[in-house]
Design a protein around this motif. Structure first.
Motif, PDB file in Angstrom:
ATOM      1  N   GLY A 103       1.823 -14.301 -47.230  1.00  0.00           N
ATOM      2  CA  GLY A 103       0.637 -14.621 -46.445  1.00  0.00           C
ATOM      3  C   GLY A 103      -0.637 -14.110 -47.090  1.00  0.00           C
ATOM      4  O   GLY A 103      -1.649 -14.828 -47.155  1.00  0.00           O
ATOM      5  N   LEU A 104      -0.603 -12.892 -47.601  1.00  0.00           N
ATOM      6  CA  LEU A 104      -1.779 -12.315 -48.242  1.00  0.00           C
ATOM      7  C   LEU A 104      -2.089 -13.039 -49.548  1.00  0.00           C
ATOM      8  O   LEU A 104      -3.254 -13.312 -49.868  1.00  0.00           O
ATOM      9  N   SER A 105      -1.050 -13.375 -50.317  1.00  0.00           N
ATOM     10  CA  SER A 105      -1.256 -14.096 -51.575  1.00  0.00           C
ATOM     11  C   SER A 105      -1.895 -15.460 -51.329  1.00  0.00           C
ATOM     12  O   SER A 105      -2.871 -15.833 -51.996  1.00  0.00           O
ATOM     13  N   PHE A 309      -6.288 -19.319 -35.370  1.00  0.00           N
ATOM     14  CA  PHE A 309      -5.987 -18.409 -34.263  1.00  0.00           C
ATOM     15  C   PHE A 309      -7.106 -17.394 -34.043  1.00  0.00           C
ATOM     16  O   PHE A 309      -7.471 -17.089 -32.905  1.00  0.00           O
ATOM     17  N   THR A 310      -7.639 -16.851 -35.129  1.00  0.00           N
ATOM     18  CA  THR A 310      -8.666 -15.818 -35.001  1.00  0.00           C
ATOM     19  C   THR A 310     -10.080 -16.377 -35.010  1.00  0.00           C
ATOM     20  O   THR A 310     -11.022 -15.679 -34.630  1.00  0.00           O
ATOM     21  N   GLY A 311     -10.248 -17.630 -35.462  1.00  0.00           N
ATOM     22  CA  GLY A 311     -11.572 -18.218 -35.537  1.00  0.00           C
ATOM     23  C   GLY A 311     -12.337 -17.864 -36.786  1.00  0.00           C
ATOM     24  O   GLY A 311     -13.498 -18.237 -36.942  1.00  0.00           O
ATOM     25  N   LYS A 312     -11.683 -17.144 -37.718  1.00  0.00           N
ATOM     26  CA  LYS A 312     -12.372 -16.709 -38.919  1.00  0.00           C
ATOM     27  C   LYS A 312     -11.339 -16.396 -39.990  1.00  0.00           C
ATOM     28  O   LYS A 312     -10.228 -15.958 -39.684  1.00  0.00           O
ATOM     29  N   ALA A 313     -11.690 -16.617 -41.260  1.00  0.00           N
ATOM     30  CA  ALA A 313     -10.780 -16.251 -42.356  1.00  0.00           C
ATOM     31  C   ALA A 313     -10.582 -14.742 -42.368  1.00  0.00           C
ATOM     32  O   ALA A 313     -11.546 -13.975 -42.331  1.00  0.00           O
ATOM     33  N   SER A 314      -9.328 -14.314 -42.408  1.00  0.00           N
ATOM     34  CA  SER A 314      -9.016 -12.888 -42.336  1.00  0.00           C
ATOM     35  C   SER A 314      -7.769 -12.598 -43.147  1.00  0.00           C
ATOM     36  O   SER A 314      -6.718 -13.198 -42.902  1.00  0.00           O
ATOM     37  N   LEU A 315      -7.872 -11.709 -44.108  1.00  0.00           N
ATOM     38  CA  LEU A 315      -6.710 -11.358 -44.926  1.00  0.00           C
ATOM     39  C   LEU A 315      -5.630 -10.650 -44.107  1.00  0.00           C
ATOM     40  O   LEU A 315      -4.446 -10.998 -44.222  1.00  0.00           O
TER      41      LEU A 315
END
Length: 372
Positions: A103-105, A309-315
């Motif tokens: 997911g992080l990659s 889901f969060t409404g924003k790009a998030s690592l």
């Protein structure tokens, strides 16, 4: 005074004026944290379900008795201790860790290149690991750690080749429109290399005997059946290095989203930062693939789902979604699929691949509608 009132928000507690924009930013930050916490809770629940439920159920008190006895050398529960400590727990731990890594990659690639298709699955890195692993199994008769090492080397070699092809522009010293062109070149080069590697894997599979081909097929589909504490330990130690590096690069990555020229104007060394991001993202995908095989579409799915889901790009949210996808798919593959398929236990990669293919088509359709 009216202009001030139109652009400011008065707090009831103090009467002081605060900018509306700052208030909105704080609200968005709290929402992101709350929803990330929900994702973390979901990972914990699925991790517990994988350990406690399934074909062999374990109660919570028995689990802690087994864990305590294992750590202190106390009396073990015959059968149950082995199932929990040597099968269920390492499988769940590795599933969580590879989900976080994939997911992080994927999120690093997609954010850096500003393209939802730029994941290790699509640009060929996972295929590089698969080709190297199948070559080691079929030609050299490798198994265990040797296959994982070959997969790691294959992923790194393919990433270096793709980087070399796309080194100018975005991944080199250029910026602006050249950066976008280089990002497109990276994706196209990865797709082409992935196609060639897929043909190589198919050729090797046709030349192998049935037993060897079956072993290779399980591996290239992505499976947690061979999970062990040795693999979990290596994976955990690697992530202890790579995750902090990704956290350090998260700040420059957000500035790079403004564009290469703007980032350079703000003092970011664009070429060096992109190289660091590429190396970190490739290493995360490579170690996850080496541990469990190329679990399809996890890196591709995690970023877009987390963003919606969060409404924003998030690592962090992307990493947690990756873990959720792997744990949910593995629970379905190991416990629900046998009930539906007359006892057949599916590799986890088959389930994630079945989820990823329609999601890819949906993403392409929605992207075309936005461009129209």
């Amino acid at each position: 005074m009216r202009e001030r009132a139109d652009n400011a928000l008065k707090t009831p507690e103090t009467g002081h004026y605060l900018p509306v924009r700052a208030s909105n930013r704080t609200l968005l930050s709290h929402t992101l944290l709350d929803r990330t916490a929900v994702l973390a809770a979901g990972v914990v629940l699925l991790l517990a379900a994988g350990i406690l439920l399934g074909s062999y159920t374990v109660t919570i008190p028995d689990f802690f008795r087994i864990l305590t006895a294992h750590l202190t050398g106390g009396e073990k529960i015959p059968g149950a201790s082995f199932i929990v400590m040597e099968a269920k727990l390492p499988r769940a731990v590795i599933g969580t860790l590879i989900g976080l890594a994939f997911g992080l990659s994927g999120a690093l690639f997609q954010t850096m290149l500003r393209n939802p298709l730029a994941s290790p699955d699509v640009i060929g890195i996972s295929y590089g690991a698969s080709a190297a692993a199948v070559l080691a199994i079929v030609v050299f008769g490798a198994s265990g750690a040797a296959v994982s090492g070959a997969a790691l080397g294959g992923a790194m070699a393919v990433a270096a080749l793709i980087y070399g092809i796309s080194r100018t522009g975005s991944l080199g010293l250029g910026g602006g429109s050249r950066g976008s062109a280089a990002g497109s070149r990276l994706i196209l080069a990865g797709v082409g290399i992935a196609a060639a590697l897929h043909a190589m894997v198919s050729f090797l599979m046709t030349r192998a005997d049935i037993r060897t081909a079956a072993e290779a097929l399980i591996w290239i589909n992505g499976s947690l059946n061979s999970a062990s504490w040795d693999r979990a330990g290596v994976l955990a130690l690697t992530l202890m290095v790579l995750v902090p590096v990704a956290a350090l690069l998260a700040g420059p990555l957000r500035i790079l989203e403004l564009g290469d020229d703007a980032a350079a104007g703000l003092g970011i060394r664009v070429g060096a930062t992109r190289l660091g991001l590429v190396l970190t993202a490739v290493a995360l995908a490579a170690v996850a693939t080496a541990a469990a095989g190329p679990v399809a579409f996890v890196a591709f799915l995690a970023g877009p789902i987390a963003r919606r889901f969060t409404g924003k790009a998030s690592l962090p949210a992307s990493a947690l979604v990756g873990a959720l996808v792997v744990l949910a798919a593995d629970y379905f593959a190991a416990n629900i699929a046998p009930l539906l398929l007359d006892g057949t236990v599916l590799p986890v990669g088959v389930v994630t691949g079945a989820l990823g293919a329609p999601f890819l088509l949906w993403l392409l359709v929605t992207s075309n509608r936005k461009d129209a």
